[in-house]
Design a protein around this motif. Sequence first.
Motif, mmCIF file in Angstrom:
data_model
loop_
_atom_site.group_PDB
_atom_site.id
_atom_site.type_symbol
_atom_site.label_atom_id
_atom_site.label_comp_id
_atom_site.label_asym_id
_atom_site.label_seq_id
_atom_site.Cartn_x
_atom_site.Cartn_y
_atom_site.Cartn_z
ATOM 1 N N TRP A 121 6.207 31.727 -32.047
ATOM 2 C CA TRP A 121 6.928 30.454 -32.101
ATOM 3 C C TRP A 121 6.351 29.531 -33.169
ATOM 4 C CZ3 TRP A 121 4.949 25.558 -30.815
ATOM 5 C CH2 TRP A 121 5.892 24.528 -30.708
ATOM 6 N N VAL A 122 5.025 29.376 -33.203
ATOM 7 C CA VAL A 122 4.428 28.430 -34.142
ATOM 8 C C VAL A 122 4.556 28.925 -35.579
ATOM 9 C CG1 VAL A 122 2.030 29.260 -34.188
ATOM 10 C CG2 VAL A 122 2.506 26.817 -34.405
ATOM 11 N N ALA A 123 4.649 30.244 -35.766
ATOM 12 C CA ALA A 123 4.789 30.789 -37.123
ATOM 13 C C ALA A 123 6.106 30.380 -37.762
ATOM 14 C CB ALA A 123 4.687 32.313 -37.087
ATOM 15 N N THR A 124 7.122 30.105 -36.939
ATOM 16 C CA THR A 124 8.392 29.640 -37.505
ATOM 17 C C THR A 124 8.578 28.130 -37.319
ATOM 18 O OG1 THR A 124 9.539 30.278 -35.452
ATOM 19 C CG2 THR A 124 9.557 31.847 -37.265
ATOM 20 N N LEU A 125 7.813 27.529 -36.426
ATOM 21 C CA LEU A 125 7.818 26.065 -36.327
ATOM 22 C C LEU A 125 7.183 25.460 -37.570
ATOM 23 C CD1 LEU A 125 8.087 23.601 -34.029
ATOM 24 C CD2 LEU A 125 5.594 23.708 -34.293
ATOM 25 N N ALA A 126 6.061 26.033 -37.991
ATOM 26 C CA ALA A 126 5.322 25.517 -39.153
ATOM 27 C C ALA A 126 4.878 26.701 -40.002
ATOM 28 C CB ALA A 126 4.119 24.701 -38.683
ATOM 29 N N PRO A 127 5.799 27.292 -40.764
ATOM 30 C CA PRO A 127 5.476 28.495 -41.543
ATOM 31 C C PRO A 127 4.320 28.267 -42.505
ATOM 32 C CG PRO A 127 7.845 28.108 -41.502
ATOM 33 C CD PRO A 127 7.204 26.877 -40.924
ATOM 34 N N GLY A 128 3.412 29.227 -42.535
ATOM 35 C CA GLY A 128 2.288 29.168 -43.461
ATOM 36 C C GLY A 128 1.146 28.278 -43.016
ATOM 37 N N CYS A 129 1.278 27.631 -41.875
ATOM 38 C CA CYS A 129 0.236 26.720 -41.398
ATOM 39 C C CYS A 129 -0.685 27.443 -40.415
ATOM 40 C CB CYS A 129 0.857 25.490 -40.719
ATOM 41 S SG CYS A 129 1.915 24.517 -41.821
ATOM 42 N N ARG A 130 -1.945 27.083 -40.445
ATOM 43 C CA ARG A 130 -2.910 27.657 -39.505
ATOM 44 C C ARG A 130 -3.117 26.645 -38.378
ATOM 45 N NH1 ARG A 130 -7.952 30.407 -42.514
ATOM 46 N NH2 ARG A 130 -8.099 31.289 -40.401
ATOM 47 N N ILE A 131 -2.534 26.939 -37.234
ATOM 48 C CA ILE A 131 -2.607 26.043 -36.087
ATOM 49 C C ILE A 131 -3.258 26.799 -34.937
ATOM 50 C CG2 ILE A 131 -1.261 24.674 -34.436
ATOM 51 C CD1 ILE A 131 0.843 24.334 -36.632
ATOM 52 N N ALA A 132 -4.330 26.261 -34.416
ATOM 53 C CA ALA A 132 -5.079 26.932 -33.357
ATOM 54 C C ALA A 132 -4.265 26.982 -32.080
ATOM 55 C CB ALA A 132 -6.401 26.212 -33.115
ATOM 56 N N ILE A 133 -4.445 28.067 -31.320
ATOM 57 C CA ILE A 133 -3.830 28.220 -30.008
ATOM 58 C C ILE A 133 -4.946 28.314 -28.987
ATOM 59 C CG2 ILE A 133 -2.362 29.658 -28.546
ATOM 60 C CD1 ILE A 133 -0.965 30.601 -31.122
ATOM 61 N N ASP A 134 -4.922 27.417 -28.020
ATOM 62 C CA ASP A 134 -5.932 27.356 -26.970
ATOM 63 C C ASP A 134 -5.580 28.390 -25.896
ATOM 64 O OD1 ASP A 134 -7.549 26.772 -24.799
ATOM 65 O OD2 ASP A 134 -6.819 24.726 -24.525
ATOM 66 N N HIS A 135 -6.334 29.485 -25.847
ATOM 67 C CA HIS A 135 -6.125 30.490 -24.810
ATOM 68 C C HIS A 135 -7.419 31.258 -24.560
ATOM 69 C CE1 HIS A 135 -6.125 34.128 -27.398
ATOM 70 N NE2 HIS A 135 -5.528 33.361 -28.305
ATOM 71 N N ARG A 136 -7.540 31.794 -23.380
ATOM 72 C CA ARG A 136 -8.675 32.643 -23.049
ATOM 73 C C ARG A 136 -8.453 34.034 -23.636
ATOM 74 N NH1 ARG A 136 -11.635 31.487 -17.328
ATOM 75 N NH2 ARG A 136 -11.873 29.237 -17.595
ATOM 76 N N PRO A 137 -9.509 34.852 -23.707
ATOM 77 C CA PRO A 137 -9.313 36.226 -24.181
ATOM 78 C C PRO A 137 -8.227 36.936 -23.384
ATOM 79 C CG PRO A 137 -11.656 35.735 -24.021
ATOM 80 C CD PRO A 137 -10.937 34.566 -23.422
ATOM 81 N N GLN A 138 -7.483 37.791 -24.064
ATOM 82 C CA GLN A 138 -6.362 38.460 -23.417
ATOM 83 C C GLN A 138 -6.799 39.150 -22.132
ATOM 84 O OE1 GLN A 138 -3.683 40.687 -25.994
ATOM 85 N NE2 GLN A 138 -3.409 42.228 -24.382
ATOM 86 N N ASP A 139 -6.019 38.905 -21.081
ATOM 87 C CA ASP A 139 -6.178 39.499 -19.743
ATOM 88 C C ASP A 139 -7.358 38.933 -18.949
ATOM 89 O OD1 ASP A 139 -3.939 41.111 -20.212
ATOM 90 O OD2 ASP A 139 -5.171 42.671 -21.136
ATOM 91 N N GLU A 140 -8.049 37.934 -19.489
ATOM 92 C CA GLU A 140 -9.048 37.218 -18.699
ATOM 93 C C GLU A 140 -8.336 36.070 -17.986
ATOM 94 O OE1 GLU A 140 -12.336 33.966 -19.788
ATOM 95 O OE2 GLU A 140 -12.882 35.965 -20.529
ATOM 96 N N SER A 141 -8.401 36.048 -16.666
ATOM 97 C CA SER A 141 -7.623 35.080 -15.893
ATOM 98 C C SER A 141 -7.922 33.649 -16.323
ATOM 99 C CB SER A 141 -7.934 35.247 -14.401
ATOM 100 O OG SER A 141 -7.187 34.326 -13.637
ATOM 101 N N ASP A 142 -6.859 32.852 -16.451
ATOM 102 C CA ASP A 142 -6.979 31.446 -16.818
ATOM 103 C C ASP A 142 -6.542 30.609 -15.622
ATOM 104 O OD1 ASP A 142 -6.768 28.857 -17.814
ATOM 105 O OD2 ASP A 142 -6.033 29.500 -19.770
ATOM 106 N N PRO A 143 -7.470 29.917 -14.966
ATOM 107 C CA PRO A 143 -7.109 29.164 -13.751
ATOM 108 C C PRO A 143 -6.107 28.055 -13.986
ATOM 109 C CG PRO A 143 -9.348 28.634 -14.459
ATOM 110 C CD PRO A 143 -8.909 29.813 -15.274
ATOM 111 N N ARG A 144 -5.931 27.617 -15.229
ATOM 112 C CA ARG A 144 -4.945 26.571 -15.498
ATOM 113 C C ARG A 144 -3.533 27.044 -15.152
ATOM 114 N NH1 ARG A 144 -6.541 25.176 -21.646
ATOM 115 N NH2 ARG A 144 -6.405 27.455 -21.715
#
Length: 402
Positions: A121-144
Amino acid sequence: MKLRIGLGLALTLATPALAGTRPADPLVVDRVVMLMRHGVRPPTKAPAMPPQVTPERWPDWPTQPGWLTAHGALAVSRLGPVDARAWRGYGLLPAKGCPTAAAIRIVADSDQRTIETAKTWVATLAPGCRIAIDHRPQDESDPRFNAIESGKAALDPAKADAAVLAEVGPGGFAALDARYAPLLARIDAILCGNPRAGCGVSGTATGLAPARADKRPKLTGALDRASTAAQILLLEAAEGMPMAQIGWGRATLADVTALGEFHALEFRILARPRAIAAANFAGLAGIVQAGLADSGPRVTMISGHDTNIANLGGLFDIHWQAPGFAADDPVPGGALILERLHDRAGKRYVRLRYRAQSLLQLRSAAPLGAGQPYDRILPVPGCNARGVAGLCTLEEALARLG
C-alpha cells in the motif's frame, strides 16, 4: 440526515464543509486514522476445512496458507493512489516529495499478510519514498492486535457471554439455526453437491464455547463452519479464480455475496458487542487515540484484520455494505477511516467512513479511477454535533474507544 459524500466529491475541496454546516464556517480535516484489513489471502489452514465438511479437494493457491497473494497485493496497490489523492486534497500529505515521520505513521500486525499489505500500500501511496513500518518480526505475536489472548486486556467472561446471548436473541442458537436454515441448505449444496450423510455444515447444532479471561467466546457447530466456508468462497472469488473453481463450479457470485452474511453474523455476535470489542481493541485504541491527538502524525495507517475492523465498528455502532459483500462484512483491503476535523473556533470533531473495493474490482485488480472505490461517510448513532447526524465531537469519539 444520512451523509453519502463520494470520494470524488470530497476531493474537490481541500477544506470541505459538511452538509448542515454554515459555508462561512467549514470543517477542515486535519488528522486521519485508517484501520485497513489485509488483502486477499488463501485459507489459513491446509486443508481449508475438516474432511467431513466436504469430500471435494479445495482449490490450490499460489502461496502459503494465510499469506497475501500476488493478486491480493496487486489489488491493494490500487488503493494507495486513491488514498493519496484524498489526503493530498486535505493537505495532509505533501503535493510533491516524500511525507516525513511527522506526516505519516504505519503500524502492521506481524503476519506476513499484514506486513506485506502495508508495504504494498505505501509503495503506491508514496512511490519511491522510504517510510518505516512499525511491526514485530514476522509471526512473533503482537499484543496490540491480540489484546485478550496476550493478556494486554482482561475479558470479563460473564459479561462477554451475556453480550453474545443478547445478540443471538430470543430462542437462542436453535432459533438462529432455524432462521438461517435456507442459507445453510444452500451452502451445504455447494459443499456437497447432492445431499449426502455426514457432509456439509448444518448437521451439528450451533453452540458457544464460553469466554475465559484470556480467551474470547467462540461459536461451534453449523454457523461457525458456515462462516468459515463462506469466507473461503469469498476469498476464492476475490482472488479472481475462474467460476468453475469457486465452490467447485456450484457457486455464483450472488451466492458468494449472500453467504457472506454468515461471516458478518459471526462478527455481529462475537466481535461487535462492546463487552468484547473494547477489550479486544484495547491494544490498538492507544494508536488510534494518538493519531487523533494534536501531537500525532497527520496520517496513521494500521494494517490489521477483519476482527479488528469488526471491533471498531462495534464500538461506534456503524454499518457499511460494499458492493458484492454482505452488510458489515469486512472487505479484504477495506478500511474504516476516522477523520478529525476542526472549525474556525478550534473545536474538534470526528467522522467515520468506510472505503473498499467491490468484489468485482477485487476480482479484476484493475486500476481504480477517481471516485471508484466504495466510500461512504457512516452515521454514528448518538453523535449529532453541530446538528449533523453522525458527526461526533472529539471527546465523544475518544470515549467510545474506551
